[in-house]
Structure formats: structure tokens, C-alpha cells
Design a protein around this motif. Structure first.
Motif, short mmCIF file in Angstrom:
data_model
loop_
_atom_site.label_atom_id
_atom_site.label_comp_id
_atom_site.label_asym_id
_atom_site.label_seq_id
_atom_site.Cartn_x
_atom_site.Cartn_y
_atom_site.Cartn_z
N GLN A 152 0.82 -1.20 0.00
CA GLN A 152 0.00 0.00 0.00
C GLN A 152 0.86 1.26 0.00
OE1 GLN A 152 -2.65 -0.36 3.33
NE2 GLN A 152 -3.96 -1.88 2.33
N LYS A 153 1.93 1.25 0.78
CA LYS A 153 2.83 2.41 0.79
C LYS A 153 3.45 2.65 -0.58
CE LYS A 153 4.03 2.18 5.69
NZ LYS A 153 5.12 1.95 6.68
N ARG A 154 3.83 1.53 -1.25
CA ARG A 154 4.40 1.68 -2.59
C ARG A 154 3.35 2.22 -3.56
NH1 ARG A 154 6.91 -3.30 -1.27
NH2 ARG A 154 5.27 -4.43 -2.40
N ARG A 155 2.09 1.73 -3.44
CA ARG A 155 1.04 2.22 -4.32
C ARG A 155 0.75 3.70 -4.08
NH1 ARG A 155 -1.40 -2.89 -3.38
NH2 ARG A 155 -2.74 -1.99 -1.80
N ARG A 156 0.80 4.09 -2.79
CA ARG A 156 0.57 5.50 -2.49
C ARG A 156 1.64 6.38 -3.09
NH1 ARG A 156 -1.01 4.79 3.92
NH2 ARG A 156 -3.09 3.86 3.58
N ARG A 157 2.86 5.89 -3.08
CA ARG A 157 3.95 6.69 -3.63
C ARG A 157 3.83 6.86 -5.14
NH1 ARG A 157 7.17 3.88 0.34
NH2 ARG A 157 7.72 2.31 -1.23
N VAL A 158 3.27 5.87 -5.82
CA VAL A 158 3.20 5.94 -7.28
C VAL A 158 1.77 6.16 -7.77
CG1 VAL A 158 5.24 4.48 -7.53
CG2 VAL A 158 2.97 3.42 -7.46
N SER A 159 0.83 6.60 -6.88
CA SER A 159 -0.56 6.77 -7.28
C SER A 159 -0.68 7.88 -8.32
CB SER A 159 -1.41 7.11 -6.05
OG SER A 159 -2.74 7.38 -6.43
N TRP A 160 -1.51 7.66 -9.34
CA TRP A 160 -1.71 8.63 -10.41
C TRP A 160 -2.80 9.64 -10.07
CZ3 TRP A 160 -6.66 8.82 -12.28
CH2 TRP A 160 -7.48 7.73 -11.99
N ARG A 161 -3.61 9.35 -9.05
CA ARG A 161 -4.76 10.20 -8.76
C ARG A 161 -4.36 11.62 -8.35
NH1 ARG A 161 -9.75 7.84 -7.88
NH2 ARG A 161 -9.82 5.57 -8.14
N THR A 162 -3.40 11.73 -7.46
CA THR A 162 -3.06 13.05 -6.94
C THR A 162 -2.53 13.99 -8.02
OG1 THR A 162 -2.62 12.12 -4.75
CG2 THR A 162 -1.67 14.28 -5.25
N PRO A 163 -1.51 13.60 -8.82
CA PRO A 163 -1.03 14.54 -9.84
C PRO A 163 -2.06 14.85 -10.92
CG PRO A 163 0.02 12.40 -10.10
CD PRO A 163 -0.70 12.38 -8.80
N VAL A 164 -2.85 13.85 -11.33
CA VAL A 164 -3.85 14.10 -12.36
C VAL A 164 -4.94 15.02 -11.83
CG1 VAL A 164 -5.61 13.03 -13.81
CG2 VAL A 164 -3.38 11.94 -13.55
N SER A 165 -5.35 14.79 -10.59
CA SER A 165 -6.37 15.66 -9.98
C SER A 165 -5.86 17.09 -9.88
CB SER A 165 -6.73 15.13 -8.59
OG SER A 165 -7.54 16.05 -7.90
N ALA A 166 -4.63 17.25 -9.44
CA ALA A 166 -4.07 18.61 -9.33
C ALA A 166 -3.98 19.28 -10.70
CB ALA A 166 -2.69 18.54 -8.68
N LEU A 167 -3.58 18.51 -11.72
CA LEU A 167 -3.46 19.07 -13.07
C LEU A 167 -4.81 19.54 -13.59
CD1 LEU A 167 -1.72 19.64 -15.56
CD2 LEU A 167 -2.19 17.29 -16.32
N LEU A 168 -5.85 18.73 -13.40
CA LEU A 168 -7.18 19.10 -13.87
C LEU A 168 -7.70 20.36 -13.16
CD1 LEU A 168 -8.90 15.59 -14.12
CD2 LEU A 168 -8.05 17.01 -15.99
N ILE A 169 -7.47 20.43 -11.85
CA ILE A 169 -7.94 21.60 -11.09
C ILE A 169 -7.19 22.85 -11.52
CG2 ILE A 169 -7.99 22.63 -8.78
CD1 ILE A 169 -8.59 19.85 -7.68
N VAL A 170 -5.88 22.73 -11.75
CA VAL A 170 -5.09 23.89 -12.19
C VAL A 170 -5.57 24.38 -13.56
CG1 VAL A 170 -2.79 24.62 -12.93
CG2 VAL A 170 -3.06 23.35 -10.81
N ILE A 171 -5.80 23.45 -14.49
CA ILE A 171 -6.27 23.85 -15.82
C ILE A 171 -7.65 24.52 -15.71
CG2 ILE A 171 -6.94 23.03 -18.10
CD1 ILE A 171 -4.86 20.83 -17.82
N GLY A 172 -8.52 23.95 -14.87
CA GLY A 172 -9.83 24.56 -14.68
C GLY A 172 -9.74 25.96 -14.12
N CYS A 173 -8.83 26.17 -13.17
CA CYS A 173 -8.66 27.51 -12.60
C CYS A 173 -8.07 28.49 -13.62
CB CYS A 173 -7.77 27.44 -11.36
SG CYS A 173 -8.52 26.57 -9.96
N ILE A 174 -7.23 27.99 -14.53
CA ILE A 174 -6.69 28.86 -15.58
C ILE A 174 -7.79 29.27 -16.56
CG2 ILE A 174 -5.12 28.92 -17.55
CD1 ILE A 174 -3.21 27.17 -15.95
N LEU A 175 -8.69 28.33 -16.87
CA LEU A 175 -9.76 28.64 -17.80
C LEU A 175 -10.85 29.52 -17.19
CD1 LEU A 175 -10.31 25.22 -19.64
CD2 LEU A 175 -9.08 27.24 -20.45
#
Length: 466
Positions: free
Chosen positions: A58-81
Motif C-alpha cells: 500500500q505504501k508503494r502504491r501510495r507513492r506511485v498513485s496517479w490520482r493526486t497529480p492528475v487531480s491537481a493538473l485538472l484543477i489547475v487547468i480549470g482555474c486557468i480557464l
């Protein structure tokens, strides 16, 4: 040699540790354990090893989870738009819609700086063509040629004074006319008719708004005609001999027009797509996040920050615009008043959306599991319980309605929030004040749901006492 010293290396006496770090029972302990107990001990060891393996995975999965960076990227793009969406909607509503445009432009004629600039422009346009000094000199020369040199000389001497008096008279008449309600009505009508011309200029289709000497200019001929009619009515019939006058007033540079046309076409095409894309990106970013409330707080704060950035950009554009128009062409105070009036609806919208982003972030925080949020909610719940209990002791009860409200409290809360969201979405022009009022009403409704709802423990006190 002692008994401890005679033990072989790699052991720690009875009950030492094995290579995995587990306690290793001595032979004496193993001999004392029942076979069933020994099997149970081995099973527990196996379970501990499996749990440790799962935790490591679980610790290894948390370290390599895709959810956090993708979520942050989507929110940042939405705030830019988000700021682009505000500008796109403003362009569609204020520029492309005649009624919105007239409502936007109408206050300009009541601004003293704009009134002064129009008065000076119209006065110069009329007096320069009247040429009082030139006509006076011609009359003096004619008198001199007719044998009246003293009268001709006297007339030439007073020519500047006469010209100044007439210019002052025309200026006063023009100022009174510009500040009159009739001229304000004419301003609205002329701008209503000219609105399509403005749209044509921004869309690159031409129109009566022209480009001259690198400046985009607006023809003042309709206002000149109004002034000429008023002067003629006052007995100053000399203006009737004037040819058609077409003075212009500079709006902005032609380079700015090209940029405005490009931006207008782009935003006009995306005026519907941008708001929808913004909402979809923000919602998707919150949905796929590992911690939804944290993501919602971040989205709210980012959205509010994007509105602050839009406000800063407006200040920068304001400075660029004021520097692009020479003071001799359009006074700086009048240019500032014109810009502030034209973008005031953008400012109203960004203030409202800034407040909305902060409210979403605050609401997400106080519905979360943090200590502060839990204690705050508990304080409100205890307060409502105290009020409800006090009413029960005095014979005031909500009865079956209270029991039904408590049983359906979650659905009622969702409906209240959804109704508030729909009211906000379908508001024509939401402002910060209207959002504050809407939030206060929503909080009152949620408070009433909590206050009216009677828990089962309070709903049937007689059954408990029996």
C-alpha cells in the motif's frame, strides 16, 4: 565459563530473535506448547507477515498513485480557464447583446470627465469652422476698401475679443446641452444604433468606426447635428451655413483593434465551451482525487485566486490602454472613466466568483473530518438540541413533522443545496451581495432542518419511561 557464554553465536539465549526479527521460542518453550497452540502461533505469525506485506504494498502504491497529480493538473487547468470564461461570457453578453451594451455604455454620458471631453470636442469642431476671426478680418478689409479705414481698424482690433466671446458662448451652450437629459437620451439612441457598427468593427466586418492615422475613431457627426439645431433655435443662425461636420474621437490604436478582433473571434467561438470545460475539469479533478474534500478546498481556493489574477490583469490592461491614447486626443481622466465603465460588469462578476470560490472552500473545510470542523459542527448540533429540548419542556413540539424531517434530513439538505445552486446558476447577473444573501438563506434553511428534526430518542419519551 558461564551458561550464557557457552551459547553459540547468532542466538540471544532462550526466546531470541530469528532472522525476520520474530521472537524465537526456546526448545523448552516449544516442548511445553500443545500442538494446537503451536499451530495457532504459526498461523498468527503468517497473518502478521501478510499484513506487513500488504502495508508495504500500500505504501508503494501510495507513492506511485496517479490520482493526486492528475487531480491537481485538472484543477489547475480549470482555474486557468475560469478567468477566460468570465471574459468570454462578458464579451458575449456585453458586446454582442445590444441591450447589455446600452446598459453598459449609458452611464458614460453622466460622467463629468466624459461630458467635458465631448464639450471640448464639439466646441472646437464648430468654432474652427465658424472661423470668427477670419470672417471679422474679411469684414474689416471690406470696410477699409469702402472708405471706412478707422472702422475697419477698430473691427480688426476687437476681432480676437469677439472670437473669444463667441467661442465661449458656443462652449457654454454645448456644455449645457451635453449635460441635459435630452442629450443623454440622444446618447443612448445613437449608441443603440451604433452598436451593430461596433460589433462589425470587432468582428472585422467594417462599419462607420474607422481607422485613421493608426487610431480607431468614432464619428461625432450625430452629436454635432444636435448642437447645430439647438444653436439655431437660440438665434445663432450662422451655424446653418456650416457644411456637414464629421469630427472624430480616438478610442484606441489600430494595433489594439487587430488584437481585439482576434481575441473577440476566439472568445466568441469559445463563449459556451469555456465555462462548461471549466466546470467539467474542476469536477473531474475533485472526483478522481484520493481525498475529495481536500481537493474541493483546493479547487475553491484556486478558483478564487484565479479571479484575483483576473483583477490584476484588468489593472495592467487599464494602464496600457491609458498610455495608448494621447492626452491631446482623449483626456486621461475621460479615458479612465470610459475604461472603468466598460469593464465594470467584469469586475462585478469576478467579485461574485471570488466570493463563491471562498464559500465553496470554507464549506468543504467545515464538512470535513478535521478537529476544528468536527467541534464546530458539534457546537451547532448541541445548540439546536438545547433549543429543541427547551421547547419540548415547555410543550412546544414539532410532532410527526419533526420525526419525518429527522428521517429525511440528508435528502432535505441535498435538496436545499441543489436549489441554492440552481438559483445561482440561473441568476442573470450574480453579484457578491446576491451570493451573500443566497448563502445566508441556505444556512437558515439548513438550520431549520436541524432544529425541526426530532431524533427518535426525543420523539418517543413515553416509550422509554415505560
Amino acid at each position: 565459563m558461564s551458561e550464557t557464554e557457552s551459547q553459540p553465536e547468532g542466538t540471544a539465549g532462550e526466546g531470541g530473535l530469528n532472522q525476520d526479527g520474530h521472537a524465537e521460542p526456546s526448545q523448552g518453550d516449544s516442548a511445553e506448547l500443545h500442538p494446537d497452540e503451536q499451530a495457532e502461533l504459526e498461523r498468527l505469525r503468517t497473518e502478521v507477515d501478510e499484513l506487513r506485506t500488504q502495508q508495504s504494498a500500500q505504501k508503494r502504491r501510495r507513492r506511485v498513485s496517479w490520482r493526486t497529480p492528475v487531480s491537481a493538473l485538472l484543477i489547475v487547468i480549470g482555474c486557468i480557464l475560469a478567468p477566460l470564461s468570465v471574459i468570454g461570457v462578458w464579451t458575449a453578453n456585453q458586446v454582442s447583446d445590444t441591450h447589455r451594451y446600452v446598459a453598459n455604455i449609458e452611464p458614460l454620458i453622466h460622467d463629468p470627465a466624459i461630458q467635458g471631453a465631448l464639450t471640448d470636442k464639439i466646441t472646437v469642431a464648430i468654432t474652427s469652422r465658424l472661423d470668427v476671426a477670419g470672417r471679422t478680418s474679411q469684414a474689416a478689409d471690406l470696410l477699409t476698401s469702402k472708405g471706412l479705414p478707422r472702422v475697419g481698424t477698430l473691427l480688426k482690433t476687437f476681432a480676437p475679443t469677439l472670437a473669444g466671446a463667441i467661442n465661449g458662448y458656443v462652449h457654454n451652450v454645448v456644455h449645457k446641452l451635453v449635460t441635459s437629459p435630452g442629450f443623454a437620451n440622444a446618447w443612448v439612441q445613437v449608441n443603440r444604433v451604433a452598436h451593430q457598427t461596433l460589433v462589425q468593427a470587432l468582428s472585422g466586418q467594417g462599419g462607420s468606426i474607422t481607422v485613421s492615422n493608426g487610431q480607431v475613431t468614432l464619428d461625432l457627426a450625430p452629436f454635432i447635428a444636435i448642437v447645430k439645431q439647438d444653436l439655431a433655435k437660440r438665434g445663432f443662425t450662422l451655424v446653418n451655413s456650416l457644411p456637414p461636420i464629421h469630427p472624430t474621437i480616438a478610442l484606441f490604436s489600430s494595433k489594439t483593434l487587430v488584437q481585439a478582433q482576434t481575441l473577440y473571434r476566439l472568445i466568441n467561438d469559445l463563449k459556451i465551451v469555456l465555462p462548461i470545460a471549466t466546470l467539467v475539469l474542476l469536477a473531474a479533478g475533485v472526483y478522481i482525487a484520493r481525498h475529495h474534500r481536500r481537493a474541493l478546498i483546493g479547487a475553491g481556493l484556486g478558483f478564487a485566486a484565479s479571479m484575483l489574477v483576473l483583477g490584476a490583469v484588468l489593472l495592467i490592461v487599464r494602464g496600457i490602454y491609458l498610455n495608448s491614447v494621447p492626452n491631446s486626443v482623449f483626456p486621461s481622466n475621460a479615458a479612465a472613466a470610459a475604461f472603468d465603465t466598460l469593464v465594470r460588469f467584469i469586475k462585478i462578476a469576478l467579485r461574485a466568483l471570488l466570493l463563491l470560490g471562498l464559500i465553496v472552500a470554507i464549506a468543504a473545510f467545515f464538512t470535513g473530518p478535521s478537529v476544528t470542523a468536527v467541534r464546530t459542527r458539534a457546537a451547532f448540533v448541541n445548540g439546536f438540541d438545547w433549543i429543541r429540548s427547551s421547547g419540548e419542556r415547555r410543550g412546544v413540539s414539532t410532532g410527526p413533522a419533526g420525526r419525518w424531517t429527522y428521517a429525511h434530513r440528508h435528502a432535505l439538505r441535498i435538496c436545499a443545496v441543489a436549489l441554492a445552486a440552481l438559483i445561482f446558476v440561473f441568476q442573470g447577473r450574480p453579484t457578491a451581495a446576491s451570493i451573500i444573501v443566497l448563502v445566508i438563506i441556505l444556512l437558515l434553511v439548513l438550520g431549520l432542518i436541524e432544529l425541526i428534526g426530532r431524533p427518535p430518542s426525543q420523539a418517543e419519551p413515553a416509550g422509554q419511561s415505560g
